[in-house]
Write a protein that holds these residues in place. Structure first.
Motif, PDB file in Angstrom:
ATOM      1  N   ILE A 295      -0.863  56.080  23.087  1.00 36.50           N
ATOM      2  CA  ILE A 295       0.243  56.621  23.398  1.00 36.50           C
ATOM      3  C   ILE A 295      -0.227  58.323  23.067  1.00 36.50           C
ATOM      4  CG2 ILE A 295       2.056  57.036  23.542  1.00 36.50           C
ATOM      5  CD1 ILE A 295       3.075  54.709  23.407  1.00 36.50           C
ATOM      6  N   LEU A 296      -0.934  58.167  21.925  1.00 37.14           N
ATOM      7  CA  LEU A 296      -1.052  59.537  20.898  1.00 37.14           C
ATOM      8  C   LEU A 296      -1.677  60.567  21.553  1.00 37.14           C
ATOM      9  CD1 LEU A 296      -0.196  59.354  17.499  1.00 37.14           C
ATOM     10  CD2 LEU A 296       1.361  60.015  19.290  1.00 37.14           C
TER      11      LEU A 296
ATOM     12  N   VAL B  43       5.540  60.504  27.556  1.00 35.56           N
ATOM     13  CA  VAL B  43       6.148  60.310  28.828  1.00 35.56           C
ATOM     14  C   VAL B  43       4.652  60.212  29.775  1.00 35.56           C
ATOM     15  CG1 VAL B  43       8.060  60.918  28.978  1.00 35.56           C
ATOM     16  CG2 VAL B  43       6.439  62.471  29.706  1.00 35.56           C
ATOM     17  N   PRO B  44       4.288  59.048  30.432  1.00 35.25           N
ATOM     18  CA  PRO B  44       3.253  59.217  31.017  1.00 35.25           C
ATOM     19  C   PRO B  44       3.004  60.239  32.608  1.00 35.25           C
ATOM     20  CG  PRO B  44       4.565  56.809  31.547  1.00 35.25           C
ATOM     21  CD  PRO B  44       4.714  57.774  30.686  1.00 35.25           C
ATOM     22  N   ALA B  45       1.905  60.838  32.750  1.00 36.40           N
ATOM     23  CA  ALA B  45       2.359  61.611  33.913  1.00 36.40           C
ATOM     24  C   ALA B  45       1.125  60.909  34.856  1.00 36.40           C
ATOM     25  CB  ALA B  45       1.307  63.031  33.458  1.00 36.40           C
ATOM     26  N   GLN B  46       0.945  59.578  35.103  1.00 36.35           N
ATOM     27  CA  GLN B  46       0.639  59.038  35.857  1.00 36.35           C
ATOM     28  C   GLN B  46       0.825  57.580  35.115  1.00 36.35           C
ATOM     29  OE1 GLN B  46      -3.321  60.381  35.888  1.00 36.35           O
ATOM     30  NE2 GLN B  46      -4.039  58.234  36.037  1.00 36.35           N
ATOM     31  N   ASP B  47       0.772  56.631  36.703  1.00 34.15           N
ATOM     32  CA  ASP B  47       1.532  55.310  36.161  1.00 34.15           C
ATOM     33  C   ASP B  47       0.278  54.159  35.906  1.00 34.15           C
ATOM     34  OD1 ASP B  47       3.612  55.278  37.861  1.00 34.15           O
ATOM     35  OD2 ASP B  47       2.973  54.239  39.498  1.00 34.15           O
ATOM     36  N   THR B  48       0.326  53.797  34.539  1.00 30.55           N
ATOM     37  CA  THR B  48      -0.890  53.714  33.657  1.00 30.55           C
ATOM     38  C   THR B  48      -0.346  51.818  32.974  1.00 30.55           C
ATOM     39  OG1 THR B  48      -1.671  53.793  31.812  1.00 30.55           O
ATOM     40  CG2 THR B  48       0.718  54.739  31.150  1.00 30.55           C
ATOM     41  N   THR B  49      -1.009  51.365  32.152  1.00 26.82           N
ATOM     42  CA  THR B  49       0.151  50.705  31.176  1.00 26.82           C
ATOM     43  C   THR B  49       0.099  50.318  30.055  1.00 26.82           C
ATOM     44  OG1 THR B  49      -2.071  49.382  31.590  1.00 26.82           O
ATOM     45  CG2 THR B  49      -0.679  48.511  33.234  1.00 26.82           C
ATOM     46  N   LEU B  50       0.275  49.717  29.363  1.00 28.39           N
ATOM     47  CA  LEU B  50       0.311  49.234  27.602  1.00 28.39           C
ATOM     48  C   LEU B  50      -0.002  47.951  27.296  1.00 28.39           C
ATOM     49  CD1 LEU B  50       2.908  52.205  26.226  1.00 28.39           C
ATOM     50  CD2 LEU B  50       0.447  52.465  25.949  1.00 28.39           C
ATOM     51  N   ALA B  51      -0.418  47.685  26.334  1.00 30.79           N
ATOM     52  CA  ALA B  51      -0.730  45.843  26.205  1.00 30.79           C
ATOM     53  C   ALA B  51      -0.755  45.026  27.277  1.00 30.79           C
ATOM     54  CB  ALA B  51       0.360  45.669  25.108  1.00 30.79           C
ATOM     55  N   GLY B  52      -0.914  45.896  28.431  1.00 30.58           N
ATOM     56  CA  GLY B  52      -1.082  44.570  29.752  1.00 30.58           C
ATOM     57  C   GLY B  52       0.860  45.134  30.586  1.00 30.58           C
TER      58      GLY B  52
ATOM     59  N   HIS C   8       9.323  55.442  23.121  1.00 29.06           N
ATOM     60  CA  HIS C   8       8.877  55.842  22.092  1.00 29.06           C
ATOM     61  C   HIS C   8       7.932  54.611  21.153  1.00 29.06           C
ATOM     62  CE1 HIS C   8      13.280  57.645  21.938  1.00 29.06           C
ATOM     63  NE2 HIS C   8      12.935  57.061  22.841  1.00 29.06           N
ATOM     64  N   ALA C   9       6.845  55.900  20.812  1.00 24.76           N
ATOM     65  CA  ALA C   9       6.237  55.214  19.930  1.00 24.76           C
ATOM     66  C   ALA C   9       6.836  55.610  18.961  1.00 24.76           C
ATOM     67  CB  ALA C   9       4.528  56.293  20.017  1.00 24.76           C
ATOM     68  N   LEU C  10       6.637  53.780  17.762  1.00 26.33           N
ATOM     69  CA  LEU C  10       7.483  53.669  16.704  1.00 26.33           C
ATOM     70  C   LEU C  10       6.279  54.159  15.687  1.00 26.33           C
ATOM     71  CD1 LEU C  10      10.623  51.364  16.899  1.00 26.33           C
ATOM     72  CD2 LEU C  10       9.749  53.584  16.775  1.00 26.33           C
ATOM     73  N   LEU C  11       6.079  54.979  15.083  1.00 27.38           N
ATOM     74  CA  LEU C  11       4.025  55.045  14.127  1.00 27.38           C
ATOM     75  C   LEU C  11       4.740  53.886  13.061  1.00 27.38           C
ATOM     76  CD1 LEU C  11       4.119  59.128  14.608  1.00 27.38           C
ATOM     77  CD2 LEU C  11       3.736  57.800  15.518  1.00 27.38           C
ATOM     78  N   ALA C  12       5.862  54.189  12.723  1.00 25.79           N
ATOM     79  CA  ALA C  12       6.294  53.339  11.584  1.00 25.79           C
ATOM     80  C   ALA C  12       6.173  52.137  10.483  1.00 25.79           C
ATOM     81  CB  ALA C  12       7.119  54.100  10.460  1.00 25.79           C
ATOM     82  N   ALA C  13       6.292  51.744  12.456  1.00 22.61           N
ATOM     83  CA  ALA C  13       6.772  50.099  12.855  1.00 22.61           C
ATOM     84  C   ALA C  13       4.425  50.124  12.754  1.00 22.61           C
ATOM     85  CB  ALA C  13       7.064  49.568  14.468  1.00 22.61           C
TER      86      ALA C  13
ATOM     87  N   ALA D  89       0.016  58.160  10.357  1.00 26.09           N
ATOM     88  CA  ALA D  89       1.683  58.992   9.646  1.00 26.09           C
ATOM     89  C   ALA D  89       2.004  60.267   9.948  1.00 26.09           C
ATOM     90  CB  ALA D  89       1.500  58.797   8.267  1.00 26.09           C
ATOM     91  N   PHE D  90       0.640  60.950  10.413  1.00 31.37           N
ATOM     92  CA  PHE D  90       0.383  62.183  10.671  1.00 31.37           C
ATOM     93  C   PHE D  90       0.615  62.681  12.013  1.00 31.37           C
ATOM     94  CE2 PHE D  90      -0.625  63.107   6.043  1.00 31.37           C
ATOM     95  CZ  PHE D  90       1.658  63.952   6.242  1.00 31.37           C
ATOM     96  N   GLY D  91       0.269  61.191  12.438  1.00 31.39           N
ATOM     97  CA  GLY D  91       0.052  61.330  14.487  1.00 31.39           C
ATOM     98  C   GLY D  91      -1.308  61.353  15.048  1.00 31.39           C
ATOM     99  N   ALA D  92      -1.327  61.725  15.596  1.00 33.11           N
ATOM    100  CA  ALA D  92      -3.124  61.966  16.592  1.00 33.11           C
ATOM    101  C   ALA D  92      -3.361  62.643  17.967  1.00 33.11           C
ATOM    102  CB  ALA D  92      -3.274  60.398  16.726  1.00 33.11           C
ATOM    103  N   GLY D  93      -4.258  62.953  18.001  1.00 39.50           N
ATOM    104  CA  GLY D  93      -4.558  63.810  19.125  1.00 39.50           C
ATOM    105  C   GLY D  93      -3.924  65.073  19.625  1.00 39.50           C
TER     106      GLY D  93
END
Length: 423
Positions: free
Chosen positions: A62-63, A307-316, A326-331, A356-360
């Protein structure tokens, strides 16, 4: 972006999870609740058009994947969430800008955060560390206890940010108050009363910075405000002064609260994990490794919204374009699939890439400064106050995104005289 979003096919999030995360108990220890979410799956549904993500791989995707955007003014307008006037200007700062505008504004503000600039700043930070620890010592000697947030954790990064931005040193207490009160603007689940109070504080802060920018326009100085004004005038696309002020407001708040949370968390860790404190005290040269583990284990920023700008998948799981995620970074930083024994704090843990400080693209601009502040403070804190203890529970501000401390009372144990043994 598409405005029609199909219902999510992901499993449902645990009942009442956001309310429980924002409760007093949840703010103090959200990690058991993150594990409850993870048990339902790496991607779970929060209502029909939003998702919670706990998996490290998925959060990193996501990041870093360019199809994922922050929910900017265009996304908000498509959903009837438009803001107008000053609030719109204040909201459209780095965390809520997408390329190419994000890159333009980030480059304009990046000067003080380069490795060379931070190395030049190091002696100033070191001096400020000593000054604030002297203040802590005076408070403890006079009253037997002190508020670590007021004396060190928020006061130190405020002083450093004032130096970088060019904010008057005599206004540090005011900047600290603004920083705390505007933190709610980052929270996706703030209630109307909290949002209104944060808006009012942000408006005051913005007016304060506007007046300082007017001064810098007449008399430039060697600070970020003057640099931004110069960039704004010379850029092919002029940056309105109101927008510059909004970015200064953001930098001041973000730069203070993330560092404040980091060093306050360290105080709690040193008390509750004395073996780790003793090891770091004996190995101060390993402070950077310890900071990476500390921020992995309990990061200052827990959540990133995309938010994704186009249709996608996450873990299927299919994720339609425009879905709020919501990307729960602490989790993610405690995902056992990526971090062995993730709930154990170990300063000797081999460094691994945490979020911890994000990515990308949106990797935290001030992350090197937060690390510098902590690296200068923590070994000195352990050396001067090895017995520092909390003197009651911490008070935290409500919210899911930031681990904001309001107060953290501390004290030193009373040294009892040793009995005289007759020889």
């Amino acid at each position: 972006m598409d405005t029609a979003i199909a219902p999510s096919a992901a499993p449902l999030a645990p009942r009442g999870i956001i309310r429980r995360l924002q409760s007093r108990k949840g703010r103090e220890d959200p990690f058991s609740l993150f594990e409850e979410i993870r048990s339902a799956g790496p991607v779970v549904s929060l209502g029909p058009h939003a998702l919670l993500v706990t998996g490290y791989t998925e959060c990193l995707q996501i990041l870093t994947d360019r199809i994922w955007h922050v929910p900017d003014s265009t996304w908000r307008a498509a959903r009837g969430l438009t803001t107008e006037g000053l609030r719109a200007t204040i909201l459209d700062t780095l965390p809520r800008l997408n390329p190419p505008r994000h890159g333009q504004m980030r480059r304009m503000q990046s000067g003080p955060f380069t490795p060379a600039a931070l190395e030049r700043l190091r002696p100033t930070v070191r001096t400020l560390v000593r000054t604030h620890l002297d203040r802590l010592e005076a408070e403890l000697n006079e009253h037997g206890r002190a508020d670590f947030i007021d004396t060190v954790a928020r006061a130190l990064p405020v002083a450093v940010m004032c130096k970088i931005l060019g904010l008057p040193a005599e206004d540090r207490a005011l900047i600290a108050r603004y920083s705390l009160e505007t933190a709610v603007l980052t929270e996706p689940f703030a209630d109307p009363a909290q949002t209104a109070a944060a808006d009012a504080a942000a408006a005051e802060f913005h007016a304060y910075v506007m007046a300082l920018l007017d001064q810098r326009a007449r008399t430039p100085a060697a600070d970020l405000m003057s640099q931004c004004l110069s960039h704004g005038h010379s850029s092919t696309e002029r940056v309105p002064r109101e927008e510059l002020a909004a970015h200064i407001v953001f930098l001041a708040g973000a730069g203070v609260e993330t560092t404040s949370s980091l060093v306050a968390t360290a105080v709690q860790v040193f008390e509750n994990h004395p073996d780790q404190a003793l090891w770091l005290a004996a190995h101060p040269e390993s402070v950077h490794q310890a900071i990476e583990e500390l921020t992995r284990w309990d990061p200052s920023v827990q959540n990133a919204v995309r938010v994704p700008a186009q249709d996608t998948t996450l873990a299927g799981t299919p994720v339609p374009a425009g879905t709020l995620v919501h990307a729960l970074l602490a989790a993610a930083n405690r995902d056992p699939a990526h971090f062995p024994d993730p709930h154990t704090l170990d300063f000797r843990r081999p460094p691994q890439r945490s979020l911890a400080f994000g990515a990308g693209t949106h990797y935290c601009l001030g992350a090197p400064l937060a690390r510098l502040n902590a690296a200068e403070l923590l070994p000195e804190l352990l050396r001067r106050f090895p017995g520092l203890r909390t003197a009651g529970p911490a008070t935290r501000a409500p919210g899911l995104n930031l681990r904001t401390f309001v107060t953290l009372p501390v004290t030193l144990p009373v040294t009892r005289p040793q009995p005289v043994v007759a020889l």
